[in-house]
Design a protein around this motif. Structure first.
Motif, PDB file in Angstrom:
ATOM      1  N   UNK A  17       0.809  -1.221   0.000  1.00 42.70           N
ATOM      2  CA  UNK A  17       0.000   0.000   0.000  1.00 42.70           C
ATOM      3  C   UNK A  17       0.838   1.265   0.000  1.00 42.70           C
ATOM      4  N   UNK A  18       2.083   1.170   0.425  1.00 42.67           N
ATOM      5  CA  UNK A  18       2.988   2.321   0.396  1.00 42.67           C
ATOM      6  C   UNK A  18       3.829   2.352  -0.879  1.00 42.67           C
ATOM      7  N   UNK A  19       3.512   1.475  -1.813  1.00 46.12           N
ATOM      8  CA  UNK A  19       4.204   1.352  -3.094  1.00 46.12           C
ATOM      9  C   UNK A  19       5.678   0.982  -2.928  1.00 46.12           C
ATOM     10  N   UNK A  20       5.949   0.124  -1.958  1.00 46.30           N
ATOM     11  CA  UNK A  20       7.263  -0.518  -1.857  1.00 46.30           C
ATOM     12  C   UNK A  20       7.196  -1.756  -2.741  1.00 46.30           C
ATOM     13  N   UNK A  21       8.222  -1.982  -3.527  1.00 46.19           N
ATOM     14  CA  UNK A  21       8.251  -3.114  -4.459  1.00 46.19           C
ATOM     15  C   UNK A  21       9.119  -4.232  -3.916  1.00 46.19           C
ATOM     16  N   UNK A  22       8.788  -5.448  -4.319  1.00 45.66           N
ATOM     17  CA  UNK A  22       9.560  -6.626  -3.937  1.00 45.66           C
ATOM     18  C   UNK A  22       9.335  -7.718  -4.977  1.00 45.66           C
ATOM     19  N   UNK A  23      10.110  -8.786  -4.872  1.00 45.67           N
ATOM     20  CA  UNK A  23       9.905  -9.965  -5.712  1.00 45.67           C
ATOM     21  C   UNK A  23       9.287 -11.051  -4.849  1.00 45.67           C
ATOM     22  N   UNK A  55      11.548   4.690  -8.896  1.00 47.12           N
ATOM     23  CA  UNK A  55      12.478   5.812  -8.889  1.00 47.12           C
ATOM     24  C   UNK A  55      12.573   6.485  -7.521  1.00 47.12           C
ATOM     25  N   UNK A  56      11.506   6.453  -6.747  1.00 51.32           N
ATOM     26  CA  UNK A  56      11.471   7.135  -5.455  1.00 51.32           C
ATOM     27  C   UNK A  56      11.095   6.126  -4.366  1.00 51.32           C
ATOM     28  N   UNK A  57      12.056   5.662  -3.569  1.00 44.60           N
ATOM     29  CA  UNK A  57      11.775   4.620  -2.584  1.00 44.60           C
ATOM     30  C   UNK A  57      11.060   5.106  -1.323  1.00 44.60           C
ATOM     31  N   UNK A  58      10.758   6.417  -1.235  1.00 42.77           N
ATOM     32  CA  UNK A  58      10.027   6.896  -0.054  1.00 42.77           C
ATOM     33  C   UNK A  58       8.616   6.307  -0.051  1.00 42.77           C
ATOM     34  N   UNK A  59       8.056   6.061   1.136  1.00 42.06           N
ATOM     35  CA  UNK A  59       6.685   5.557   1.204  1.00 42.06           C
ATOM     36  C   UNK A  59       5.709   6.525   0.521  1.00 42.06           C
ATOM     37  N   UNK A  60       4.661   5.997  -0.056  1.00 42.13           N
ATOM     38  CA  UNK A  60       3.664   6.807  -0.744  1.00 42.13           C
ATOM     39  C   UNK A  60       3.082   7.873   0.177  1.00 42.13           C
ATOM     40  N   UNK A  61       2.820   7.518   1.439  1.00 43.03           N
ATOM     41  CA  UNK A  61       2.243   8.491   2.367  1.00 43.03           C
ATOM     42  C   UNK A  61       3.184   9.672   2.587  1.00 43.03           C
ATOM     43  N   UNK A  62       4.476   9.443   2.650  1.00 43.17           N
ATOM     44  CA  UNK A  62       5.442  10.529   2.811  1.00 43.17           C
ATOM     45  C   UNK A  62       5.499  11.387   1.559  1.00 43.17           C
ATOM     46  N   UNK A  63       5.542  10.759   0.400  1.00 38.83           N
ATOM     47  CA  UNK A  63       5.556  11.535  -0.853  1.00 38.83           C
ATOM     48  C   UNK A  63       4.315  12.402  -0.955  1.00 38.83           C
ATOM     49  N   UNK A  64       3.155  11.850  -0.607  1.00 41.80           N
ATOM     50  CA  UNK A  64       1.903  12.597  -0.664  1.00 41.80           C
ATOM     51  C   UNK A  64       1.914  13.764   0.328  1.00 41.80           C
ATOM     52  N   UNK A  65       2.386  13.510   1.528  1.00 37.56           N
ATOM     53  CA  UNK A  65       2.447  14.571   2.540  1.00 37.56           C
ATOM     54  C   UNK A  65       3.384  15.687   2.106  1.00 37.56           C
ATOM     55  N   UNK A  66       4.521  15.324   1.555  1.00 42.18           N
ATOM     56  CA  UNK A  66       5.482  16.332   1.094  1.00 42.18           C
ATOM     57  C   UNK A  66       4.929  17.120  -0.083  1.00 42.18           C
ATOM     58  N   UNK A  67       4.195  16.465  -0.974  1.00 41.54           N
ATOM     59  CA  UNK A  67       3.576  17.161  -2.101  1.00 41.54           C
ATOM     60  C   UNK A  67       2.520  18.130  -1.600  1.00 41.54           C
ATOM     61  N   UNK A  68       1.789  17.755  -0.552  1.00 38.22           N
ATOM     62  CA  UNK A  68       0.803  18.646   0.045  1.00 38.22           C
ATOM     63  C   UNK A  68       1.443  19.844   0.677  1.00 38.22           C
ATOM     64  N   UNK A  69       2.580  19.681   1.363  1.00 36.66           N
ATOM     65  CA  UNK A  69       3.313  20.785   1.971  1.00 36.66           C
ATOM     66  C   UNK A  69       3.828  21.743   0.912  1.00 36.66           C
ATOM     67  N   UNK A  70       4.199  21.223  -0.240  1.00 33.08           N
ATOM     68  CA  UNK A  70       4.744  22.059  -1.307  1.00 33.08           C
ATOM     69  C   UNK A  70       3.689  22.986  -1.877  1.00 33.08           C
ATOM     70  N   UNK A  71       2.415  22.608  -1.751  1.00 31.73           N
ATOM     71  CA  UNK A  71       1.330  23.429  -2.303  1.00 31.73           C
ATOM     72  C   UNK A  71       0.887  24.521  -1.335  1.00 31.73           C
ATOM     73  N   UNK A  72       1.372  24.519  -0.106  1.00 28.56           N
ATOM     74  CA  UNK A  72       0.950  25.527   0.874  1.00 28.56           C
ATOM     75  C   UNK A  72       1.589  26.863   0.637  1.00 28.56           C
TER      76      UNK A  72
END
Length: 72
Positions: A17-23, A55-72
């Motif tokens: 759910x956090x878009x971490x990939x594995x085999x 390309x971006x190993x950060x958890x999806x929730x962190x990426x989303x939160x950071x994108x939200x902060x960038x819009x403030x």
């Protein structure tokens, strides 16, 4: 002595759910909260595929939160 069972060399790419990939072995049940990413092959092929798409190993929730902060 070769202990490999048929299918041991078949893997799939999975993500959580956090878009971490594995085999994951193709013939094993995928753990809860993980789902197939639509790619199958040898373990090495799957790892190469992950390197190409994750390309971006950060958890999806962190990426989303950071994108939200960038819009403030």
């Amino acid at each position: 002595m070769d202990n490999l069972e048929p299918g041991d060399d078949l893997w799939i790419v999975v993500y959580d759910t956090e878009h971490h990939y594995s085999v994951w072995p193709q013939d094993k049940r995928i753990p809860v909260s993980w789902q197939p990413a639509g790619f199958a092959g040898s373990r090495q092929e799957c790892l190469v595929h992950i390197r190409g798409i994750w390309a971006d190993p950060r958890p999806l929730s962190l990426r989303s939160a950071m994108a939200g902060d960038a819009r403030l």
